[in-house]
Write an enzyme that holds these catalytic residues in place. Structure first.
Site, short mmCIF file in Angstrom:
data_model
loop_
_atom_site.label_atom_id
_atom_site.label_comp_id
_atom_site.label_asym_id
_atom_site.label_seq_id
_atom_site.Cartn_x
_atom_site.Cartn_y
_atom_site.Cartn_z
N LYS A 47 -0.06 -5.11 -10.21
CA LYS A 47 -0.38 -4.46 -8.95
C LYS A 47 -0.59 -2.97 -9.15
O LYS A 47 -1.15 -2.30 -8.31
CB LYS A 47 0.78 -4.66 -7.95
CG LYS A 47 1.14 -6.08 -7.72
CD LYS A 47 2.47 -6.15 -6.92
CE LYS A 47 3.14 -7.44 -7.27
NZ LYS A 47 4.59 -7.40 -7.04
N GLY A 48 -0.14 -2.45 -10.30
CA GLY A 48 -0.08 -1.01 -10.50
C GLY A 48 -1.40 -0.28 -10.42
O GLY A 48 -1.46 0.87 -9.99
N GLU A 104 -6.69 0.32 -15.88
CA GLU A 104 -5.22 0.20 -15.94
C GLU A 104 -4.54 1.44 -15.38
O GLU A 104 -5.10 2.53 -15.39
CB GLU A 104 -4.78 -0.01 -17.39
CG GLU A 104 -4.31 -1.44 -17.68
CD GLU A 104 -2.99 -1.80 -17.00
OE1 GLU A 104 -2.69 -1.30 -15.90
OE2 GLU A 104 -2.24 -2.60 -17.58
N ASP A 105 -3.34 1.25 -14.90
CA ASP A 105 -2.57 2.38 -14.38
C ASP A 105 -2.00 3.24 -15.50
O ASP A 105 -2.15 4.45 -15.50
CB ASP A 105 -1.44 1.88 -13.46
CG ASP A 105 -0.59 0.76 -14.07
OD1 ASP A 105 -0.84 0.37 -15.23
OD2 ASP A 105 0.32 0.28 -13.39
N ASP A 108 1.73 2.40 -21.93
CA ASP A 108 3.04 2.85 -22.40
C ASP A 108 3.22 2.36 -23.84
O ASP A 108 2.74 3.01 -24.77
CB ASP A 108 4.09 2.29 -21.43
CG ASP A 108 5.50 2.79 -21.70
OD1 ASP A 108 5.64 3.83 -22.34
OD2 ASP A 108 6.45 2.13 -21.25
N PHE A 157 9.69 8.15 -17.11
CA PHE A 157 9.32 7.02 -16.26
C PHE A 157 8.82 7.55 -14.92
O PHE A 157 9.54 8.26 -14.22
CB PHE A 157 10.50 6.06 -16.05
CG PHE A 157 10.08 4.77 -15.43
CD1 PHE A 157 9.55 3.74 -16.19
CD2 PHE A 157 10.16 4.60 -14.05
CE1 PHE A 157 9.14 2.56 -15.62
CE2 PHE A 157 9.75 3.41 -13.46
CZ PHE A 157 9.24 2.39 -14.25
N ARG A 170 5.18 2.47 -4.83
CA ARG A 170 3.76 2.33 -5.19
C ARG A 170 2.85 3.09 -4.23
O ARG A 170 1.74 3.48 -4.58
CB ARG A 170 3.35 0.85 -5.16
CG ARG A 170 4.01 -0.02 -6.21
CD ARG A 170 3.33 -1.38 -6.26
NE ARG A 170 4.08 -2.39 -6.97
CZ ARG A 170 4.03 -2.59 -8.28
NH1 ARG A 170 3.27 -1.82 -9.03
NH2 ARG A 170 4.73 -3.55 -8.85
#
Ligand code: IMP
Ligand code: MG
Length: 186
Positions: A47-48, A104-105, A108, A157, A170
């Protein structure tokens, strides 16, 4: 889990909303130029990447199609990926012969994207590239070539603009870091 107070939980705003929007406009212009005359499908990962995808597609002046996937990693914690990826929602249309851009968000460790790249390559797109809003290189475990990048961020983070902590935050319009006690309580 108690409904968090979004504003009070934020310690630092890393990327304010106006900088996000300016970057999205810039990326949209570059992509419109690079993919002019091609058969482009944006594949976003729920969902990011939802807010990024929604803004990016509207910053593009060329015809595009979109498709959505949803993946989750087995195990892991709220702030760590396990690397074992499960497909919760697959593509709705064939991407064979199409130019595909994964939206993509954040990258990492790179494990999620590494899996997705192999999966999508197997569907024989004409080309396959990556557009990531955020790049967190400090924690990378697999080497991934990011073709279009919004921001490189430090090893923190982050939440907001699609990114969650415990499925919340979000809807924040900026990228921020939560107060340490919020993460500790999760
Ligand atoms: P990777 O597989 O470790 O590259 O992680 C990819 C996914 O982990 C992202 O799509 C996010 O959903 C999540 N993630 C990684 N870092 C962060 C962060 O700083 N905030 C929120 N989610 C993150
Ligand atoms: Mg994601």
């Amino acid at each position: 889990m108690q409904q968090p107070d979004h504003t009070a939980d934020v310690a630092t705003i890393l990327i304010p909303a106006d900088r996000l929007q300016a970057k999205v406009a810039e990326l949209g212009a570059v992509l419109s130029r690079d993919y002019a005359g091609r058969d482009l499908t944006l594949v976003s990962v729920l969902k990011g990447a939802l807010p990024f995808m929604a803004d990016l597609m509207r910053a593009m002046s060329i015809p595009v199609q979109i498709d959505l996937m949803e993946v989750s990693s087995y195990g892991g914690t709220a702030t760590e990926t396990s690397g074992l990826v499960r497909i919760l929602k697959d593509l709705s249309s064939s991407i064979e012969g199409k130019d595909v851009l994964i939206v993509e968000d954040i990258i990492d460790t790179g494990l999620t994207l590494n899996y997705l790249l192999r999966y999508l390559r197997g569907k024989n797109p004409a080309s396959l590239r990556i557009c990531a809003l955020l790049d967190k290189p400090a924690r990378r475990l697999v080497d991934i070539e990011i073709d279009y990048r919004g921001f490189t961020i430090p090893d923190q983070f982050v939440v907001g603009y699609g990114l969650d902590y415990g499925e919340f935050y979000r809807n924040l319009p900026f990228i921020g870091v939560l107060k340490p006690e919020v993460y500790g309580a999760g």
